[in-house]
Design an enzyme around this catalytic site. Sequence first.
Site, mmCIF file in Angstrom:
data_model
loop_
_atom_site.group_PDB
_atom_site.id
_atom_site.type_symbol
_atom_site.label_atom_id
_atom_site.label_comp_id
_atom_site.label_asym_id
_atom_site.label_seq_id
_atom_site.Cartn_x
_atom_site.Cartn_y
_atom_site.Cartn_z
ATOM 1 N N SER A 1 0.825 -1.198 0.000
ATOM 2 C CA SER A 1 0.000 0.000 0.000
ATOM 3 C C SER A 1 0.861 1.249 0.000
ATOM 4 C CB SER A 1 -0.853 -0.021 1.268
ATOM 5 O OG SER A 1 -1.463 1.221 1.468
ATOM 6 N N TYR B 1 -2.225 -1.277 10.949
ATOM 7 C CA TYR B 1 -2.471 -1.800 9.598
ATOM 8 C C TYR B 1 -1.292 -1.465 8.686
ATOM 9 C CZ TYR B 1 -3.953 -1.791 4.753
ATOM 10 O OH TYR B 1 -3.985 -1.986 3.391
ATOM 11 N N LYS C 1 1.859 -3.840 6.646
ATOM 12 C CA LYS C 1 2.292 -3.800 5.237
ATOM 13 C C LYS C 1 3.789 -3.532 5.171
ATOM 14 C CE LYS C 1 -1.684 -4.543 3.350
ATOM 15 N NZ LYS C 1 -1.935 -5.883 2.815
ATOM 16 N N ASN D 1 -13.874 4.507 3.884
ATOM 17 C CA ASN D 1 -13.240 5.156 2.731
ATOM 18 C C ASN D 1 -14.213 6.073 1.996
ATOM 19 O OD1 ASN D 1 -11.783 2.064 2.677
ATOM 20 N ND2 ASN D 1 -10.508 3.884 2.845
ATOM 21 N N LEU D 2 -13.600 6.997 1.242
ATOM 22 C CA LEU D 2 -14.397 8.061 0.638
ATOM 23 C C LEU D 2 -15.460 7.557 -0.351
ATOM 24 C CD1 LEU D 2 -14.879 11.094 0.234
ATOM 25 C CD2 LEU D 2 -13.111 11.047 -1.545
ATOM 26 N N ARG E 1 -9.371 14.163 9.956
ATOM 27 C CA ARG E 1 -9.336 12.816 10.535
ATOM 28 C C ARG E 1 -7.896 12.536 10.981
ATOM 29 N NH1 ARG E 1 -11.134 7.908 6.616
ATOM 30 N NH2 ARG E 1 -9.224 8.533 5.548
ATOM 31 N N GLY F 1 -4.393 11.135 11.611
ATOM 32 C CA GLY F 1 -3.519 10.261 10.812
ATOM 33 C C GLY F 1 -3.538 10.565 9.320
HETATM 34 P P1 NAD Z 1 -11.120 -6.987 1.176
HETATM 35 O O1 NAD Z 1 -11.314 -6.974 2.647
HETATM 36 O O2 NAD Z 1 -12.288 -6.767 0.295
HETATM 37 O O3 NAD Z 1 -10.398 -8.351 0.747
HETATM 38 C C1 NAD Z 1 -9.526 -9.055 1.589
HETATM 39 C C2 NAD Z 1 -10.030 -10.490 1.668
HETATM 40 O O4 NAD Z 1 -9.165 -11.243 2.520
HETATM 41 C C3 NAD Z 1 -11.447 -10.602 2.250
HETATM 42 O O5 NAD Z 1 -12.254 -11.348 1.364
HETATM 43 C C4 NAD Z 1 -11.236 -11.330 3.571
HETATM 44 O O6 NAD Z 1 -12.346 -12.144 3.877
HETATM 45 C C5 NAD Z 1 -9.973 -12.105 3.302
HETATM 46 N N1 NAD Z 1 -9.174 -12.458 4.496
HETATM 47 C C6 NAD Z 1 -8.754 -11.659 5.496
HETATM 48 N N2 NAD Z 1 -8.031 -12.349 6.382
HETATM 49 C C7 NAD Z 1 -7.976 -13.632 5.937
HETATM 50 C C8 NAD Z 1 -7.381 -14.816 6.411
HETATM 51 N N3 NAD Z 1 -6.706 -14.853 7.573
HETATM 52 N N4 NAD Z 1 -7.525 -15.950 5.702
HETATM 53 C C9 NAD Z 1 -8.213 -15.960 4.538
HETATM 54 N N5 NAD Z 1 -8.809 -14.864 4.043
HETATM 55 C C10 NAD Z 1 -8.696 -13.706 4.730
HETATM 56 O O7 NAD Z 1 -9.971 -5.908 0.848
HETATM 57 P P2 NAD Z 1 -9.422 -5.367 -0.561
HETATM 58 O O8 NAD Z 1 -9.752 -3.923 -0.628
HETATM 59 O O9 NAD Z 1 -9.842 -6.250 -1.641
HETATM 60 O O10 NAD Z 1 -7.863 -5.474 -0.293
HETATM 61 C C11 NAD Z 1 -7.092 -6.576 -0.723
HETATM 62 C C12 NAD Z 1 -5.664 -6.376 -0.241
HETATM 63 O O11 NAD Z 1 -5.164 -5.150 -0.739
HETATM 64 C C13 NAD Z 1 -5.535 -6.300 1.282
HETATM 65 O O12 NAD Z 1 -4.343 -6.956 1.666
HETATM 66 C C14 NAD Z 1 -5.426 -4.818 1.532
HETATM 67 O O13 NAD Z 1 -4.728 -4.537 2.719
HETATM 68 C C15 NAD Z 1 -4.654 -4.351 0.310
HETATM 69 N N6 NAD Z 1 -4.863 -2.929 -0.002
HETATM 70 C C16 NAD Z 1 -6.128 -2.444 -0.163
HETATM 71 C C17 NAD Z 1 -6.318 -1.090 -0.427
HETATM 72 C C18 NAD Z 1 -7.703 -0.532 -0.577
HETATM 73 O O14 NAD Z 1 -7.841 0.700 -0.490
HETATM 74 N N7 NAD Z 1 -8.747 -1.320 -0.818
HETATM 75 C C19 NAD Z 1 -5.213 -0.222 -0.539
HETATM 76 C C20 NAD Z 1 -3.932 -0.754 -0.392
HETATM 77 C C21 NAD Z 1 -3.766 -2.124 -0.118
HETATM 78 N N1 UFG Z 2 -12.446 11.298 3.394
HETATM 79 C C1 UFG Z 2 -13.452 12.167 3.744
HETATM 80 N N2 UFG Z 2 -14.611 11.639 4.240
HETATM 81 C C2 UFG Z 2 -14.813 10.312 4.405
HETATM 82 C C3 UFG Z 2 -13.767 9.421 4.045
HETATM 83 C C4 UFG Z 2 -12.589 9.959 3.550
HETATM 84 O O1 UFG Z 2 -13.312 13.379 3.611
HETATM 85 O O2 UFG Z 2 -15.885 9.904 4.876
HETATM 86 C C5 UFG Z 2 -11.196 11.852 2.820
HETATM 87 C C6 UFG Z 2 -9.966 11.533 3.632
HETATM 88 O O3 UFG Z 2 -9.761 12.484 4.635
HETATM 89 C C7 UFG Z 2 -8.877 11.542 2.536
HETATM 90 C C8 UFG Z 2 -9.618 11.052 1.297
HETATM 91 O O4 UFG Z 2 -11.001 11.248 1.572
HETATM 92 O O5 UFG Z 2 -8.456 12.867 2.295
HETATM 93 C C9 UFG Z 2 -9.392 9.562 1.024
HETATM 94 O O6 UFG Z 2 -9.679 8.812 2.188
HETATM 95 P P1 UFG Z 2 -9.830 7.221 2.173
HETATM 96 O O7 UFG Z 2 -10.170 6.805 3.568
HETATM 97 O O8 UFG Z 2 -10.734 6.809 1.082
HETATM 98 O O9 UFG Z 2 -8.372 6.732 1.751
HETATM 99 P P2 UFG Z 2 -6.959 6.969 2.457
HETATM 100 O O10 UFG Z 2 -6.083 7.658 1.463
HETATM 101 O O11 UFG Z 2 -7.083 7.560 3.782
HETATM 102 O O12 UFG Z 2 -6.464 5.461 2.683
HETATM 103 C C10 UFG Z 2 -6.632 4.448 1.691
HETATM 104 C C11 UFG Z 2 -6.789 3.101 2.383
HETATM 105 C C12 UFG Z 2 -5.510 2.724 3.078
HETATM 106 C C13 UFG Z 2 -4.378 2.779 2.096
HETATM 107 C C14 UFG Z 2 -4.292 4.143 1.475
HETATM 108 C C15 UFG Z 2 -3.193 4.244 0.473
HETATM 109 O O13 UFG Z 2 -7.840 3.130 3.332
HETATM 110 O O14 UFG Z 2 -5.619 1.419 3.552
HETATM 111 O O15 UFG Z 2 -5.533 4.445 0.845
HETATM 112 O O16 UFG Z 2 -3.345 3.281 -0.491
HETATM 113 F F1 UFG Z 2 -3.232 2.510 2.738
#
Ligand code: NAD
Ligand code: UFG
Length: 337
Positions: free
Chosen positions: A125, A150, A154, A200-201, A293, A295
């Site tokens: 990430s 979290y 990573k 998330n947004l 928010r 962090g």
């Molecule tokens: P998601 O929660 O939709 O998918 C993750 C899946 O992993 C889920 O289906 C969950 O049930 C499964 N899981 C969790 N722990 C498990 C375990 N111990 N054994 C088996 N299955 C398990 O999330 P996503 O958005 O699809 O994210 C996928 C990956 O990408 C994650 O590792 C997440 O941290 C990473 N990531 C996501 C974002 C984002 O914004 N969505 C950004 C950066 C990185």
């Molecule tokens: N935001 C709002 N209102 C909301 C939600 C978010 O204003 O209800 C704003 C946040 O302050 C930020 C932007 O929208 O400025 C994006 O926020 P997200 O929560 O959608 O995403 P982040 O960038 O904070 O974090 C996401 C994932 C993390 C990942 C990161 C970088 O949640 O896990 O992107 O990939 F690490």
Amino acid sequence: MKRILVTGGAGYIGSHTLVELAEAGYDFVVVDNLCNSNKESLHRVAKIIGREVPFFKVDIRDKDGLSKVLDEYSCDACIHFAGLKAVGESVAKPYEYYENNIGGTLVLIDVLKQHNCKNIIFSSSATVYGNPAVIPITEECPKGKCTNPYGQTKSMLEEIFMDIQKADPQWNIVLLRYFNPIGAHKSGTIGENPNGIPNNLMPYITQVAVGKRKELGVFGNDYDTPDGTGVRDYIHVVDLAKGHVCALHVLQNGCGLSIYNLGTGRGYSVLDVINAFVKVNGVDVPYSIKPRREGDIATCYSDPTKAERELGWKAQFGIEDMCRDAWLFQKNNPEGY
Ligand code: NAD
Ligand code: UFG
């Protein structure tokens, strides 16, 4: 390379990646414990690709369970999505995050090794950059201080993968640092389906638009950005999914350890996203300005040129496509799966 083990394949990014893998001619087998997903996503994937998805409800911390899957389905590579991902929850439950994400990945690595499958793509990430030292962020940008468990998982897992590859160069490992995936498959049948109140947004916006939530809170309008709201690199989840298929090609060629940003290289503010969503979908998204928010950082967007150069991958979709597709999924599935 023929068959891929996809951990967390029932989740948001995993389900979209299955579609792109099928399109590119790969076989796969999915393991997921469904702690943050629903089997329905896999039925929907099956409809899109026109064949069943081999699935096992297995936790990646369950060594025997994982081994059985790999005994039955020998795999050439693993795409490892499984993990817990809620930033706020990780602050409240650090042990669960370290145990699941790090503990689970260590078990997975062990089982893969035992099955002589030393090719893995890991979902990292942009969070590992912390408050980035340079913008746009290149892969050379030093990793920063993560403000939550979290992000720590990573960052630590990246280190673990680096050490493992250094000690045993037979491993090929690609660390993909995702920016902000949003949007959904164009069919509107699979998409992001968060449990409870979205963190998330984009899922928050779509739930306001569909009438499930009253208004969006915009977290701060006093950042040092053009309109004062946070700027992020939103990337269409289908583009992100395609990035994994490209990463498989470099794995196959014996890449050692490689790191790529997957982003578009463009930053949009919270207000930009709201305005694009309202414009392209013709729906209202009431919002009000709230305090920052904890962090959050002001600005985070990628320099994606390394992925373009080495993976031959470039994001194709723009912010309007992302807003249109996210809305189509929410509209078709007001209660999620
Ligand atoms: P998601 O929660 O939709 O998918 C993750 C899946 O992993 C889920 O289906 C969950 O049930 C499964 N899981 C969790 N722990 C498990 C375990 N111990 N054994 C088996 N299955 C398990 O999330 P996503 O958005 O699809 O994210 C996928 C990956 O990408 C994650 O590792 C997440 O941290 C990473 N990531 C996501 C974002 C984002 O914004 N969505 C950004 C950066 C990185
Ligand atoms: N935001 C709002 N209102 C909301 C939600 C978010 O204003 O209800 C704003 C946040 O302050 C930020 C932007 O929208 O400025 C994006 O926020 P997200 O929560 O959608 O995403 P982040 O960038 O904070 O974090 C996401 C994932 C993390 C990942 C990161 C970088 O949640 O896990 O992107 O990939 F690490």
